[in-house]
Design a protein around this motif. Structure first.
Motif, short mmCIF file in Angstrom:
data_model
loop_
_atom_site.label_atom_id
_atom_site.label_comp_id
_atom_site.label_asym_id
_atom_site.label_seq_id
_atom_site.Cartn_x
_atom_site.Cartn_y
_atom_site.Cartn_z
N TRP A 220 40.43 15.15 41.17
CA TRP A 220 41.01 14.88 39.85
C TRP A 220 40.19 13.81 39.12
O TRP A 220 39.95 13.92 37.91
CB TRP A 220 42.48 14.44 39.95
N TYR A 221 39.76 12.78 39.86
CA TYR A 221 38.90 11.77 39.25
C TYR A 221 37.58 12.40 38.78
O TYR A 221 37.08 12.10 37.70
CB TYR A 221 38.58 10.66 40.26
N GLU A 222 37.05 13.26 39.63
CA GLU A 222 35.77 13.90 39.28
C GLU A 222 35.91 14.77 38.04
O GLU A 222 35.04 14.76 37.16
CB GLU A 222 35.28 14.75 40.46
N PRO B 104 39.91 23.13 46.56
CA PRO B 104 39.08 22.15 45.84
C PRO B 104 37.63 22.59 45.65
O PRO B 104 36.96 22.12 44.73
CB PRO B 104 39.15 20.90 46.75
N GLU B 105 37.15 23.50 46.50
CA GLU B 105 35.76 23.95 46.37
C GLU B 105 35.53 24.73 45.08
O GLU B 105 34.37 25.01 44.70
CB GLU B 105 35.37 24.81 47.58
N PHE B 106 36.61 25.08 44.38
CA PHE B 106 36.49 25.82 43.12
C PHE B 106 36.19 24.90 41.94
O PHE B 106 35.97 25.36 40.82
CB PHE B 106 37.79 26.59 42.86
N LEU B 107 36.11 23.59 42.17
CA LEU B 107 36.02 22.60 41.10
C LEU B 107 34.88 22.90 40.11
O LEU B 107 35.09 22.88 38.90
CB LEU B 107 35.84 21.20 41.70
N ASN B 108 33.68 23.16 40.60
CA ASN B 108 32.54 23.38 39.69
C ASN B 108 32.72 24.66 38.87
O ASN B 108 32.32 24.71 37.70
CB ASN B 108 31.24 23.44 40.49
N ASN B 109 33.33 25.68 39.46
CA ASN B 109 33.63 26.90 38.69
C ASN B 109 34.62 26.60 37.57
O ASN B 109 34.52 27.15 36.47
CB ASN B 109 34.18 27.99 39.60
N GLN C 46 50.66 33.17 48.95
CA GLN C 46 49.65 33.95 48.24
C GLN C 46 49.32 33.25 46.92
O GLN C 46 50.23 32.91 46.15
CB GLN C 46 50.16 35.36 47.97
N ASN C 47 48.04 33.01 46.65
CA ASN C 47 47.63 32.27 45.46
C ASN C 47 47.05 33.21 44.40
O ASN C 47 45.97 33.77 44.59
CB ASN C 47 46.60 31.19 45.85
N TYR C 48 47.77 33.34 43.29
CA TYR C 48 47.29 34.17 42.19
C TYR C 48 46.99 33.31 40.95
O TYR C 48 46.88 33.83 39.84
CB TYR C 48 48.33 35.23 41.81
N ASN C 49 46.84 31.99 41.14
CA ASN C 49 46.63 31.11 39.99
C ASN C 49 45.32 31.41 39.25
O ASN C 49 45.27 31.29 38.02
CB ASN C 49 46.63 29.65 40.43
N ILE C 50 44.29 31.79 39.98
CA ILE C 50 43.01 32.05 39.31
C ILE C 50 43.12 33.27 38.41
O ILE C 50 42.58 33.30 37.29
CB ILE C 50 41.88 32.21 40.36
N GLN C 51 43.85 34.29 38.87
CA GLN C 51 44.05 35.49 38.04
C GLN C 51 44.89 35.16 36.81
O GLN C 51 44.58 35.61 35.69
CB GLN C 51 44.72 36.59 38.87
N ILE D 211 44.28 24.18 37.48
CA ILE D 211 44.57 22.94 38.22
C ILE D 211 45.31 23.26 39.51
O ILE D 211 45.00 22.72 40.59
CB ILE D 211 45.39 21.96 37.35
N ASP D 212 46.30 24.15 39.42
CA ASP D 212 47.05 24.54 40.63
C ASP D 212 46.12 25.21 41.65
O ASP D 212 46.29 25.01 42.86
CB ASP D 212 48.19 25.50 40.25
N TYR D 213 45.17 25.98 41.15
CA TYR D 213 44.25 26.67 42.06
C TYR D 213 43.32 25.66 42.73
O TYR D 213 43.04 25.75 43.93
CB TYR D 213 43.43 27.70 41.28
N ILE D 214 42.82 24.68 41.96
CA ILE D 214 41.95 23.65 42.53
C ILE D 214 42.69 22.86 43.61
O ILE D 214 42.11 22.49 44.63
CB ILE D 214 41.44 22.70 41.42
#
Length: 592
Positions: A224-226, A182-187, A151-156, A175-178
């Motif tokens: 990460w490069y991006e 990875p689709e969260f990168l722009n957010n 279960q990922n709660y990193n964004i919260q 970073i952990d959430y990305i």
């Protein structure tokens, strides 16, 4: 029929119920808690199993400081169902009475519930957040991850740490959430932009950089490069961003779009050295004709912007070499327009420019391409002061591409051409229409020109000073900067004290900047501030003078003082947000 009647009744009841809730909410927002309480109690009686109105009633009692009644309601409901959010509400009710021992007892009971049912994590944590009990929400989310690693709660967690100002933990959790999504990168970039600045020494920038470099070393995924490239762009370090983009391109050499975008940003920010390096890389690596032609065009634009007149023949030869290699066909139209602009406004050969672009019109062009060529042809006719011929081209664009941005641009140029001619009434009538343009840039330019005309046309019935200013403005458009500066000097001498003086000072300052005569420009801005501090150009003068001190005259403390003037004295200025950002950076704030 019976079913229809029942359906109508049900819909009616739903509508009435919804309206009652809205009315109660309005009373609550207005501070009329007694009226809100009555309606909430009625709604709760109609839906006794729901906690929604229970919480509303409890909150209303708390606003009325009737904590005992709130506690009684919660205690009764807890006796029937010890749902964890009820325990949190009971704890918060005690907290409002400064009974922290009892409050924490209920909070701990709620937290303990996730040991029995980890599914409660989100609802418990959100309820703690609702009451700004962020440390307890963190405990819940962290325990949730321990109990269920999938279960990922990193964004919260990242959001909470951001609210607390714990930027390091916020970055780490994003970073952990990305890493997981990875689709969260722009957010994430949007979230990070509030915490990093142009200052590479900013501690937030430094920490994020370290975090990303560490990720690249241990897990060299493209995102990460991006993200690191994005951070360098925020710092305006386009060379380092290019290093990251090259690394990305080597891993996935399918598209140079991102690198082209970086070249355009570096060019717009006048980092011509890096932009040239990037564009040459594109020419060496691209097989796409559009990218190659765009790179050639940008390189020639950069060379033109930095060349002396004696170098123009060399640039002309380079244009000819590109046309010889790639031809003059539909795909090279942007390059053809750039060449026409170069011939007219730099080599001052408008006849040759017009002849060249009229050949472009003979190609199989789209309506938009034809409009862009005609727009430049009309500009060249204005350069030659063949105003009536120019107006024909501008009008054709308006007629053929109605309501488009280029049509609005053509209408603005019609107004400006009329202004150059001295036909101020007609120009003003066109500018009134353009104030509502869908293009904000055109709308702003239209408003500025309209104000210039309306502020100065009544002072002198012959419009002597305004006509001189329009002539100087035309000379600036013709890239005859020395002549424009001289004519503005005449206005400043012969029309001293008239309303147009601050406009003339500002226009001349802009031309001094173009010629890199920064001390002269600064003197003009200072005169505006000293003599016209309450007029419309005051905030412009503060901002541009601050930019000079910051970027060219190496006096950051003076720049900081001027940005501060905008923040405190010109809150409605279009420069307010940028001035605040740059002031905080110069002050050394950690958070942007």
């Amino acid at each position: 029929m019976k079913k229809i009647v029942l359906l109508v009744i049900a819909l009616w009841n739903t509508l009435v119920f919804s309206q009652s809730e809205q009315l109660a909410d309005n009373y609550f927002k207005q501070g009329d808690f007694e009226k809100a309480l009555i309606i909430y109690q009625q709604l709760d009686e109609e839906k006794p199993g729901s906690t929604k109105y229970l919480y509303k009633i409890v909150e209303t009692y708390q606003q009325l400081e009737q904590y005992d009644k709130a506690g009684q309601m919660l205690s009764e409901r807890i006796s029937r169902s010890s749902f964890p959010t009820l325990l949190i509400e009971m704890g918060y009710n005690y907290q409002l009475q400064d009974s922290m021992a009892l409050a924490n007892n209920y909070y701990n009971q709620a937290i303990q519930k996730i040991e029995e049912r980890p599914i409660y994590v989100s609802s418990i944590a959100r309820q703690f957040e609702e009451h700004s009990l962020l440390d307890k929400a963190i405990i819940v989310y962290k325990r949730g991850i321990e109990l269920n690693p999938d279960q990922n709660y990193n964004i919260q967690l990242a959001r909470i740490y951001g609210e607390q100002g714990d930027v390091e933990q916020m970055f780490s959790n994003y970073i952990d959430y990305i890493e997981d999504k990875p689709e969260f990168l722009n957010n994430a970039k949007r979230a990070f932009s509030d915490f990093v600045s142009e200052n590479k020494e900013n501690e937030n920038n430094v920490y994020l950089k370290k975090l990303l470099l560490k990720k690249i070393q241990s897990q060299p995924d493209v995102y990460w490069y991006e993200l690191l490239s994005w951070l360098y762009v925020q710092e305006k370090d386009y060379s380092k961003s290019f290093t990251q983009e090259k690394a990305l391109y080597k891993r996935n050499p399918e598209s140079l779009d991102r690198i082209m975008e970086l070249a355009m940003v570096a060019t717009s920010e006048k980092d011509y050295e890096t932009a040239t390096e990037i564009l040459e890389f594109i020419l060496q690596n691209s097989q796409d004709i559009s990218s190659i032609l765009k790179a050639h065009q940008l390189l020639l634009d950069i060379k033109t912007a930095n060349a002396s007149p004696k170098e123009y023949n060399s640039i002309d030869a380079q244009y000819q070499a590109v046309f010889k290699e790639y031809g003059t066909f539909e795909q090279t139209v942007p390059l053809q327009i750039a060449y026409g602009n170069f011939l007219a406004f730099y080599k001052h050969e408008p006849e040759a420019a017009s002849k060249f672009l009229k050949q472009s019109l003979k190609l199989e062009l789209s309506d938009f391409q034809e409009a862009t060529v005609k727009l430049k042809l009309a500009d060249i006719l204005v350069y030659q002061e063949k105003f009536n011929e120019a107006l024909i081209f501008y009008s054709q664009i308006q007629a053929n591409l109605k309501n488009s941005t280029i049509s609005q641009e053509a209408r603005f140029k019609v107004a400006k051409t009329s202004y150059y001619k001295g036909d101020f009434e007609w120009a003003e009538s066109q500018l009134k229409i353009l104030k509502a343009s869908t293009s904000q840039l055109i709308a702003n330019d239209a408003l500025d020109l309209k104000l210039l005309i309306s502020d100065n046309k009544y002072e002198d019935s012959l419009h002597v000073a305004l006509k001189l200013y329009a002539k100087a403005d035309l000379m600036a458009f013709q890239n005859k900067n020395d002549e424009a500066i001289g004519l503005l000097d005449k206005i400043l001498t012969e029309h001293k004290g008239e309303s147009i003086e601050d406009q003339a000072l500002f226009k001349q300052a802009q031309l001094f900047e173009k010629k890199k005569q920064y001390e002269k420009a600064a003197n003009n801005y200072q005169l505006i501030i000293a003599n016209y501090r309450d007029d419309i150009l005051a905030d412009d003068a503060y901002y541009y003078l601050a930019e000079l001190y910051s970027n060219h005259l190496a006096q950051p403390e003076k720049a900081k003082e001027l940005y501060e003037k905008i923040i405190f004295n010109h809150e409605d200025s279009i420069y307010f947000v940028d001035a605040r950002k740059k002031f905080r950076m110069l002050r050394g704030d950690a958070i942007n």
